[in-house]
Design a protein around this motif. Structure first.
Motif, mmCIF file in Angstrom:
data_model
loop_
_atom_site.group_PDB
_atom_site.id
_atom_site.type_symbol
_atom_site.label_atom_id
_atom_site.label_comp_id
_atom_site.label_asym_id
_atom_site.label_seq_id
_atom_site.Cartn_x
_atom_site.Cartn_y
_atom_site.Cartn_z
ATOM 1 N N GLN A 85 0.806 -1.224 0.000
ATOM 2 C CA GLN A 85 0.000 0.000 0.000
ATOM 3 C C GLN A 85 0.839 1.274 0.000
ATOM 4 O O GLN A 85 0.603 2.173 -0.787
ATOM 5 C CB GLN A 85 -0.931 -0.010 1.225
ATOM 6 N N ASP A 86 1.836 1.343 0.887
ATOM 7 C CA ASP A 86 2.595 2.586 1.035
ATOM 8 C C ASP A 86 3.853 2.538 0.154
ATOM 9 O O ASP A 86 4.783 1.796 0.448
ATOM 10 C CB ASP A 86 2.978 2.758 2.510
ATOM 11 N N PRO A 87 3.882 3.349 -0.902
ATOM 12 C CA PRO A 87 5.049 3.266 -1.803
ATOM 13 C C PRO A 87 6.359 3.644 -1.119
ATOM 14 O O PRO A 87 7.409 3.127 -1.480
ATOM 15 C CB PRO A 87 4.698 4.233 -2.932
ATOM 16 N N TYR A 140 2.641 11.226 -4.769
ATOM 17 C CA TYR A 140 2.273 9.939 -4.175
ATOM 18 C C TYR A 140 1.842 8.952 -5.274
ATOM 19 O O TYR A 140 2.252 7.789 -5.273
ATOM 20 C CB TYR A 140 1.129 10.158 -3.179
ATOM 21 N N LYS A 143 4.805 7.708 -7.177
ATOM 22 C CA LYS A 143 5.554 6.717 -6.377
ATOM 23 C C LYS A 143 4.830 5.375 -6.390
ATOM 24 O O LYS A 143 5.442 4.322 -6.449
ATOM 25 C CB LYS A 143 5.725 7.221 -4.937
ATOM 26 N N LYS A 144 3.505 5.454 -6.338
ATOM 27 C CA LYS A 144 2.709 4.221 -6.370
ATOM 28 C C LYS A 144 2.962 3.494 -7.690
ATOM 29 O O LYS A 144 3.125 2.270 -7.723
ATOM 30 C CB LYS A 144 1.225 4.597 -6.236
ATOM 31 N N ARG A 145 3.026 4.265 -8.778
ATOM 32 C CA ARG A 145 3.268 3.639 -10.077
ATOM 33 C C ARG A 145 4.690 3.099 -10.176
ATOM 34 O O ARG A 145 4.926 2.105 -10.860
ATOM 35 C CB ARG A 145 2.959 4.626 -11.209
ATOM 36 N N SER A 147 6.266 1.700 -7.717
ATOM 37 C CA SER A 147 6.252 0.396 -7.044
ATOM 38 C C SER A 147 5.525 -0.646 -7.901
ATOM 39 O O SER A 147 5.905 -1.816 -7.917
ATOM 40 C CB SER A 147 5.670 0.475 -5.637
ATOM 41 N N PRO A 164 -4.548 -0.745 -3.927
ATOM 42 C CA PRO A 164 -3.913 0.034 -5.000
ATOM 43 C C PRO A 164 -4.485 1.425 -5.207
ATOM 44 O O PRO A 164 -3.794 2.297 -5.710
ATOM 45 C CB PRO A 164 -4.131 -0.831 -6.246
ATOM 46 N N LEU A 168 -5.200 7.956 -3.747
ATOM 47 C CA LEU A 168 -4.956 8.473 -5.097
ATOM 48 C C LEU A 168 -6.059 9.423 -5.543
ATOM 49 O O LEU A 168 -7.224 9.245 -5.168
ATOM 50 C CB LEU A 168 -4.899 7.314 -6.098
ATOM 51 N N ILE A 176 -4.295 3.621 -12.635
ATOM 52 C CA ILE A 176 -4.071 2.301 -12.013
ATOM 53 C C ILE A 176 -5.062 1.289 -12.598
ATOM 54 O O ILE A 176 -4.703 0.144 -12.877
ATOM 55 C CB ILE A 176 -4.219 2.378 -10.465
#
Lengths: 283, 226
Positions: A85-87, A140, A143-145, A147, A164, A168, A176
């Motif tokens: 969950q947390d990138p 954020y 960063k998620k992408r 990961s 996911p 966002l 996503i």
């Protein structure tokens, strides 16, 4: 490809996280795991990844039970990736490229293949323009992408996503969703744990509902989400498209645009009908 | 620190060859440390500052602000070197008497202080040239070229990443405490600072646990491949 049979897990402090859970991930290509906080979703993922070892039960990969031997796990984790969950807790490098390449290099993949895979993952996640940017300057969502790109570059057969869509904005959430659709079209299996019912309803084709470490409901999303009483019992709620379906007696659509199309067709038909009959508001 | 880092990645010299920038800084540092010529030190300080401000396009006020932090320590240290105490007045260039003691400046301490001051200015400006124009990813290139041990480079890269996470996390907690009036008076501030320290400690411990899990999922074998 992957199954969980009679899985139970108890943490060291005595809290029971999973109780005799049986799930068959061959039931769909994009599978949703939903449940309130503490239902056992994250523990299930850690068990599937071989990080936690179940007390009882087994995890079957291609019909054989997974082994906890170091070499086996190394190969197993080349096939099954996870996006947490947390990138910020999974990006180790200050440079996007190196972070995506990290797991590949750990798997002793030759550098020319690493380069191709990283560039492909960057392109698929729409991150090519930020590849040279330091990670702490990224948003954020970016960063998620990063990961997600790390898991995609591994070319895994199965990717697990833990929340996911959490945190966002709508456009990043849409990106996503597109990434998950693309993974599905490439023949990858995606397993998603989420509290975002609209997101789950939109992307998944099979759902498991967890409560207190047990699987209490499963099936096609349109069927599962119709069971409002059971969902409420599990601390969940229906997606808005299902609510409209139940309250306004329109078909259960998966996409917002399908509903608008349906409504515009209804309006068109009713206008045509009115045109034939004359104005409905005659004096 | 974050603002320096931002400049390092977005200044006018970011795309210049890192090895040339490193060699330039290294040579100037060598000259500043070897030669005891204050004029040369001042020329180095002036030259590097001009390069950073004009070629590097770093805002003059930002640059000046950066100099103020170590500058205040430098001035205080130089003052302690400059001022001598004696019961005899004859060696002083300027002096004053308090309770029979003479406080003042003697010729040797003046020249020594001036030399140290100009050398510090030169080395500081070289340090800022390096920090403001060479981003960490280019530093890695230089460190590799210098054949530094890979463990050391890995450590530096990881420290850099985690310092940034730490700063972000610190400000989140700090702002939360401000919003809860945690710094309303001295007593509350003292309590908030201790809470902040405990919070950061717990976050680091929790973070360590999460990072260990992630490293395992990424098949970490002890090598960060920097």
């Amino acid at each position: 490809m992957i199954k969980v049979k009679g899985l139970s897990y108890v943490y060291k402090d005595g809290s029971v996280a999973l109780k005799n859970m049986t799930l068959d991930f061959n039931n769909g290509n994009v599978i949703g795991i939903i449940g309130e906080n503490g239902a056992g979703k994250s523990t299930l993922f850690l068990n599937i990844m071989g990080i936690l070892k179940p007390g009882t039960g087994e995890i079957l990969y291609k019909d054989s039970q997974i082994s906890y031997d170091r070499n086996y796990l190394k190969n197993y984790r080349k096939k099954i990736g996870i996006v947490f969950q947390d990138p910020d807790k999974q990006i180790f490098f200050s440079n996007v490229y190196d972070d995506i390449a990290f797991a590949l290099r750990n798997s002793d993949i030759p550098e020319d293949i690493v380069k191709n895979r990283v560039l492909d993952a960057l392109e698929d996640t729409d991150l090519l323009e930020v590849q040279k940017k330091p990670v702490h300057f990224l948003s954020y969502g970016q960063k998620k992408r990063v990961s997600i790109a790390g898991a995609m570059a591994m070319d895994c057969e199965i990717i697990l996503f833990d929340e996911p869509s959490a945190g966002l904005d709508p456009s990043m959430r849409e990106k996503i969703i597109n990434i998950i659709h693309n993974l599905k079209s490439e023949g990858k299996k995606v397993i998603i744990s989420s509290h975002d019912m609209d997101f789950i309803y939109k992307v998944t084709d099979y759902i498991y509902v967890l409560k207190d470490g047990s699987n209490v409901l499963e099936g096609d999303p349109s069927e599962v989400f119709l069971n409002d009483d059971k969902l409420k019992e599990c601390g969940l709620e229906q997606p808005w498209l299902i609510k409209i379906h139940q309250n306004m007696k329109v078909p259960a659509f998966k996409e917002e645009y399908e509903l608008y199309k349906y409504w515009s067709e209804i309006n068109e038909n009713s206008n045509n009908w009115n045109g034939l009959q004359g104005s409905p508001h005659r004096d | 620190m974050l603002s320096m880092d931002r400049h390092a990645y977005s200044n006018g010299l970011t795309d210049a060859n890192p090895l040339k920038k490193g060699a330039f800084a290294g040579t100037l540092l060598g000259i500043a440390l070897v030669f005891d010529i204050s004029t040369l030190h001042l020329l180095i300080a002036l030259g590097t500052s001009i390069i950073v401000i004009i070629m590097g396009k770093v805002d003059f006020r930002v640059y000046l602000k950066l100099f103020m932090i170590p500058g205040s320590f430098l001035i205080l240290s130089i003052l302690t070197l400059l001022v001598s105490i004696s019961t005899d007045q004859k060696n002083f260039l300027i002096s004053g008497e308090i309770f029979g003691f003479y406080f003042g400046v003697v010729k040797t301490s003046l020249s020594l202080s001036w030399l140290i001051f100009t050398r510090c200015l030169a080395t500081l400006s070289i340090a800022y040239f390096t920090a403001l124009t060479i981003p960490v990813n280019q530093m890695v290139v230089i460190m590799k070229k210098l054949r530094l041990p890979s463990v050391l480079i890995e450590l530096i890269v990881l420290m850099y990443r985690f310092i940034n996470i730490f700063i972000k996390s610190f400000y989140e907690s700090y702002n939360a405490l401000i919003l809860k009036n945690g710094f309303a008076d001295l007593r509350k501030s003292r309590k908030s600072i201790s809470l902040l320290a405990a919070m950061m400690f717990n976050k680091i411990l929790g973070g360590y646990k999460d990072w260990r899990v992630v490293l395992e999922t990424k098949n970490f074998n002890g090598d960060f491949h920097v």
